[in-house]
Motif scaffolding. Structure first.
Motif, PDB file in Angstrom:
ATOM      1  N   ASP A 128      20.822 -46.977  21.568  1.00 58.49           N
ATOM      2  CA  ASP A 128      21.677 -46.767  20.402  1.00 58.49           C
ATOM      3  C   ASP A 128      20.910 -46.669  19.083  1.00 58.49           C
ATOM      4  OD1 ASP A 128      23.931 -46.916  22.055  1.00 58.49           O
ATOM      5  OD2 ASP A 128      23.917 -49.116  21.953  1.00 58.49           O
ATOM      6  N   SER A 129      19.634 -46.996  19.099  1.00 56.57           N
ATOM      7  CA  SER A 129      18.842 -46.953  17.872  1.00 56.57           C
ATOM      8  C   SER A 129      18.510 -45.499  17.502  1.00 56.57           C
ATOM      9  CB  SER A 129      17.542 -47.744  18.050  1.00 56.57           C
ATOM     10  OG  SER A 129      16.732 -47.643  16.907  1.00 56.57           O
ATOM     11  N   GLU A 130      19.025 -45.060  16.358  1.00 55.36           N
ATOM     12  CA  GLU A 130      18.771 -43.691  15.917  1.00 55.36           C
ATOM     13  C   GLU A 130      17.413 -43.613  15.211  1.00 55.36           C
ATOM     14  OE1 GLU A 130      21.927 -42.113  13.588  1.00 55.36           O
ATOM     15  OE2 GLU A 130      23.442 -42.396  15.145  1.00 55.36           O
ATOM     16  N   GLU A 131      16.572 -42.725  15.692  1.00 50.75           N
ATOM     17  CA  GLU A 131      15.217 -42.599  15.165  1.00 50.75           C
ATOM     18  C   GLU A 131      15.002 -41.246  14.504  1.00 50.75           C
ATOM     19  OE1 GLU A 131      13.239 -45.260  18.797  1.00 50.75           O
ATOM     20  OE2 GLU A 131      12.674 -43.157  18.515  1.00 50.75           O
ATOM     21  N   VAL A 132      14.136 -41.235  13.508  1.00 55.07           N
ATOM     22  CA  VAL A 132      13.643 -39.993  12.919  1.00 55.07           C
ATOM     23  C   VAL A 132      12.191 -39.853  13.368  1.00 55.07           C
ATOM     24  CG1 VAL A 132      13.072 -38.756  10.802  1.00 55.07           C
ATOM     25  CG2 VAL A 132      15.157 -40.158  10.911  1.00 55.07           C
ATOM     26  N   LEU A 133      11.925 -38.857  14.185  1.00 52.69           N
ATOM     27  CA  LEU A 133      10.573 -38.675  14.718  1.00 52.69           C
ATOM     28  C   LEU A 133       9.699 -37.946  13.709  1.00 52.69           C
ATOM     29  CD1 LEU A 133      11.307 -37.697  18.433  1.00 52.69           C
ATOM     30  CD2 LEU A 133      10.656 -39.939  17.523  1.00 52.69           C
ATOM     31  N   LEU A 134       8.481 -38.430  13.568  1.00 50.61           N
ATOM     32  CA  LEU A 134       7.523 -37.859  12.626  1.00 50.61           C
ATOM     33  C   LEU A 134       6.190 -37.685  13.350  1.00 50.61           C
ATOM     34  CD1 LEU A 134       6.791 -37.070   9.672  1.00 50.61           C
ATOM     35  CD2 LEU A 134       6.218 -39.490   9.304  1.00 50.61           C
ATOM     36  N   PHE A 135       5.731 -36.438  13.431  1.00 52.29           N
ATOM     37  CA  PHE A 135       4.476 -36.138  14.101  1.00 52.29           C
ATOM     38  C   PHE A 135       3.473 -35.598  13.085  1.00 52.29           C
ATOM     39  CE2 PHE A 135       7.808 -35.414  17.261  1.00 52.29           C
ATOM     40  CZ  PHE A 135       7.323 -36.083  18.390  1.00 52.29           C
ATOM     41  N   SER A 171       5.228 -32.471  11.402  1.00 51.15           N
ATOM     42  CA  SER A 171       6.517 -32.007  11.909  1.00 51.15           C
ATOM     43  C   SER A 171       7.519 -33.145  11.774  1.00 51.15           C
ATOM     44  CB  SER A 171       6.381 -31.577  13.378  1.00 51.15           C
ATOM     45  OG  SER A 171       7.508 -30.836  13.800  1.00 51.15           O
ATOM     46  N   LEU A 172       8.542 -32.921  10.957  1.00 53.79           N
ATOM     47  CA  LEU A 172       9.539 -33.956  10.644  1.00 53.79           C
ATOM     48  C   LEU A 172      10.884 -33.577  11.254  1.00 53.79           C
ATOM     49  CD1 LEU A 172      10.558 -36.452   9.009  1.00 53.79           C
ATOM     50  CD2 LEU A 172      10.961 -34.857   7.099  1.00 53.79           C
ATOM     51  N   GLN A 173      11.461 -34.511  12.022  1.00 52.28           N
ATOM     52  CA  GLN A 173      12.765 -34.266  12.621  1.00 52.28           C
ATOM     53  C   GLN A 173      13.838 -34.190  11.544  1.00 52.28           C
ATOM     54  OE1 GLN A 173      14.129 -37.279  15.401  1.00 52.28           O
ATOM     55  NE2 GLN A 173      15.143 -35.721  16.647  1.00 52.28           N
ATOM     56  N   GLN A 174      14.711 -33.189  11.679  1.00 55.03           N
ATOM     57  CA  GLN A 174      15.796 -32.983  10.736  1.00 55.03           C
ATOM     58  C   GLN A 174      17.092 -33.626  11.245  1.00 55.03           C
ATOM     59  OE1 GLN A 174      14.921 -30.796   7.643  1.00 55.03           O
ATOM     60  NE2 GLN A 174      13.283 -32.016   8.572  1.00 55.03           N
ATOM     61  N   PHE A 179      13.076 -29.455  13.938  1.00 52.14           N
ATOM     62  CA  PHE A 179      11.922 -29.979  13.227  1.00 52.14           C
ATOM     63  C   PHE A 179      11.492 -29.037  12.105  1.00 52.14           C
ATOM     64  CE2 PHE A 179      11.756 -32.437  17.066  1.00 52.14           C
ATOM     65  CZ  PHE A 179      11.230 -33.659  16.659  1.00 52.14           C
ATOM     66  N   LEU A 180      11.136 -29.622  10.969  1.00 56.84           N
ATOM     67  CA  LEU A 180      10.566 -28.903   9.842  1.00 56.84           C
ATOM     68  C   LEU A 180       9.059 -29.123   9.865  1.00 56.84           C
ATOM     69  CD1 LEU A 180      11.042 -27.362   7.072  1.00 56.84           C
ATOM     70  CD2 LEU A 180      10.912 -29.634   6.021  1.00 56.84           C
ATOM     71  N   ASN A 181       8.305 -28.032   9.837  1.00 59.91           N
ATOM     72  CA  ASN A 181       6.847 -28.120   9.875  1.00 59.91           C
ATOM     73  C   ASN A 181       6.277 -27.827   8.492  1.00 59.91           C
ATOM     74  OD1 ASN A 181       6.871 -28.264  12.875  1.00 59.91           O
ATOM     75  ND2 ASN A 181       7.636 -26.178  12.666  1.00 59.91           N
ATOM     76  N   PHE A 182       5.217 -28.531   8.115  1.00 64.12           N
ATOM     77  CA  PHE A 182       4.609 -28.276   6.810  1.00 64.12           C
ATOM     78  C   PHE A 182       3.171 -28.777   6.782  1.00 64.12           C
ATOM     79  CE2 PHE A 182       7.086 -32.211   6.623  1.00 64.12           C
ATOM     80  CZ  PHE A 182       6.191 -33.137   6.101  1.00 64.12           C
ATOM     81  N   THR A 201      12.208 -37.498   1.633  1.00 66.05           N
ATOM     82  CA  THR A 201      13.149 -37.777   0.546  1.00 66.05           C
ATOM     83  C   THR A 201      14.204 -36.686   0.417  1.00 66.05           C
ATOM     84  OG1 THR A 201      11.451 -38.998  -0.680  1.00 66.05           O
ATOM     85  CG2 THR A 201      13.345 -38.197  -1.936  1.00 66.05           C
ATOM     86  N   SER A 202      13.773 -35.422   0.391  1.00 68.13           N
ATOM     87  CA  SER A 202      14.729 -34.323   0.211  1.00 68.13           C
ATOM     88  C   SER A 202      15.642 -34.156   1.422  1.00 68.13           C
ATOM     89  CB  SER A 202      13.983 -33.020  -0.066  1.00 68.13           C
ATOM     90  OG  SER A 202      13.115 -32.691   1.004  1.00 68.13           O
ATOM     91  N   THR A 203      15.143 -34.476   2.608  1.00 59.92           N
ATOM     92  CA  THR A 203      15.948 -34.318   3.827  1.00 59.92           C
ATOM     93  C   THR A 203      16.951 -35.445   4.003  1.00 59.92           C
ATOM     94  OG1 THR A 203      14.122 -33.164   4.943  1.00 59.92           O
ATOM     95  CG2 THR A 203      15.864 -34.074   6.339  1.00 59.92           C
ATOM     96  N   TYR A 204      16.544 -36.684   3.690  1.00 58.72           N
ATOM     97  CA  TYR A 204      17.362 -37.845   4.028  1.00 58.72           C
ATOM     98  C   TYR A 204      17.834 -38.642   2.811  1.00 58.72           C
ATOM     99  CZ  TYR A 204      16.016 -37.000   8.855  1.00 58.72           C
ATOM    100  OH  TYR A 204      15.832 -36.435  10.085  1.00 58.72           O
ATOM    101  N   GLU A 205      17.869 -38.003   1.658  1.00 59.36           N
ATOM    102  CA  GLU A 205      18.361 -38.679   0.460  1.00 59.36           C
ATOM    103  C   GLU A 205      19.788 -39.201   0.688  1.00 59.36           C
ATOM    104  OE1 GLU A 205      19.301 -37.796  -4.272  1.00 59.36           O
ATOM    105  OE2 GLU A 205      19.140 -36.160  -2.815  1.00 59.36           O
ATOM    106  N   GLY A 206      19.995 -40.454   0.384  1.00 56.64           N
ATOM    107  CA  GLY A 206      21.323 -41.043   0.502  1.00 56.64           C
ATOM    108  C   GLY A 206      21.762 -41.358   1.913  1.00 56.64           C
TER     109      GLY A 206
END
Length: 375
Positions: A128-135, A171-174, A179-182, A201-206
């Protein structure tokens, strides 16, 4: 704005090369010269190459060498419209424009928005733990060798052993699971950590408190980027496949023969798979004889250094959560590896990064957007 005569120019386009008499203007308010082609976003003021041709030649160069891209254009259009060097400069120019815009956006986000709260603890074994994956991963290409000819001149050769250039990609999970790559800017003026922080910050603000989980190969540079971006609140998982590969490589130099290596690997990796890294280290320390003392100590140091990031992979896999960085390896290969690591290829740092920046825009489905404006 007033008319300022006409000028005969040669336009290079997807229809080939042709002469065109363009109306010129002088913008009184901006104190600048413009022409009809520039005002219509057909091509820039100086090169008279259509945006369509620029876009297509840049797209070709993402998968083929500049020389091959030039030959493809010549075959399709029936005449040589762009040389390999022309395409190279177009790619670098567009990458520079994209890089500058991205850097401005990052600085704007960091100045105007507050980063969401980051959880200091994440239950890695909860369904049940929601994760944001960051590679994050880095990939190197062979650098061009510099041969000094005289006091003031340097010839750059594409052969020989030059410096290797590294590009780190994130690569940041949206929110939708994609995934958004940069990467950072072309000149490296802003550290990659600033881009990581701004994109989170811009993806998960608030969005409340984020459970960010980073799956990495353990490289110190990557850990530095993530630590700086997340203010030390980083939940690391050491990529299982990298861990297994590293252990097997070192054990092959520690063990006495194949049978001994296979026995050690089975015992050691079985403990690591269940997250029992302390027992694995103790088992190594209890070995009576080893073939290579240096590699033996290196393996002990490796497991000790990454002890906190070696989890119970078996338990996490059973609930269907990610334990490896295969996604990230695929991204870096698509961005750089496939195009830039062929035999005989050598790159400048800027040339390699420029291609990477444009390929990332293609992977992010942002390719058409970056060609809406004249560079």
């Amino acid at each position: 704005m007033k008319r300022n005569g006409t000028r005969l120019v040669q336009i290079r386009s997807m229809q080939g090369k042709f002469d065109f008499r363009v109306q010129q203007f002088y913008d009184l308010a901006a104190c600048a010269y413009k022409n009809w082609l520039q005002m219509k976003n057909y091509c820039s003021l100086h090169d008279y190459i259509s945006e369509g041709l620029k876009e297509y030649s840049a797209w070709l160069s993402l998968g083929s060498s500049y020389e091959h891209s030039s030959r493809i254009l010549e075959r399709q259009l029936g005449e040589r419209v762009l040389s390999d060097q022309s395409i190279y400069h177009l790619v670098e120019s567009k990458a520079t424009a994209v890089s500058q815009e991205s850097k401005s956006e990052v600085l704007g986000v960091l100045a105007d928005l507050d980063m969401p709260a980051i959880s200091e603890y994440v239950d890695l074994y909860s369904v049940d733990s929601e994760e944001v994956l960051l590679f994050e991963d880095g990939i190197q290409v062979k650098g061009q060798k510099q041969e000094r000819l005289s006091k003031n001149k340097v010839q750059v050769s594409e052969r020989g052993k030059g410096k290797r250039h590294n590009t780190d990609i994130v690569s940041l999970q949206q929110k939708d699971g994609s995934f958004l790559n940069f990467t950072n800017d072309l000149e490296g003026e802003l550290d990659l950590s600033a881009y990581i922080k701004a994109n989170i910050t811009s993806t998960y603000e608030g969005q409340g408190v984020l459970n960010i989980v980073s799956i990495i190969d353990g490289a110190s540079t990557i850990r530095r980027h993530l630590h700086a971006a997340l203010e030390g609140k980083v939940i690391y998982i050491l990529d299982w496949f990298h861990l297994r590969k590293k252990c097997n490589e070192l054990l092959s130099m520690i063990a006495f023969g194949k049978q001994h290596r296979e026995q050690l690997a089975k015992e050691l990796l079985s403990l690591c798979w269940k997250g029992q890294v302390k027992q694995a280290i103790e088992q190594l320390k209890n070995l009576k004889k080893v073939r290579n003392q240096t590699k033996y100590q290196e393996l002990i140091n490796y497991l000790t250094k990454h002890q906190a990031a070696i989890i119970n992979y078996e338990k996490r896999q059973q609930i269907g959560k990610v334990i490896g960085s295969g996604h990230m390896e695929s991204v870096v290969n698509e961005v750089i590896g496939t195009r830039q690591k062929d035999n005989g290829m050598a790159w400048s740092q800027k040339g390699s990064k420029a291609l990477a920046i444009l390929k990332i825009e293609l992977l992010n489905h942002n390719w058409d957007n970056i060609w809406n404006k004249v560079a």
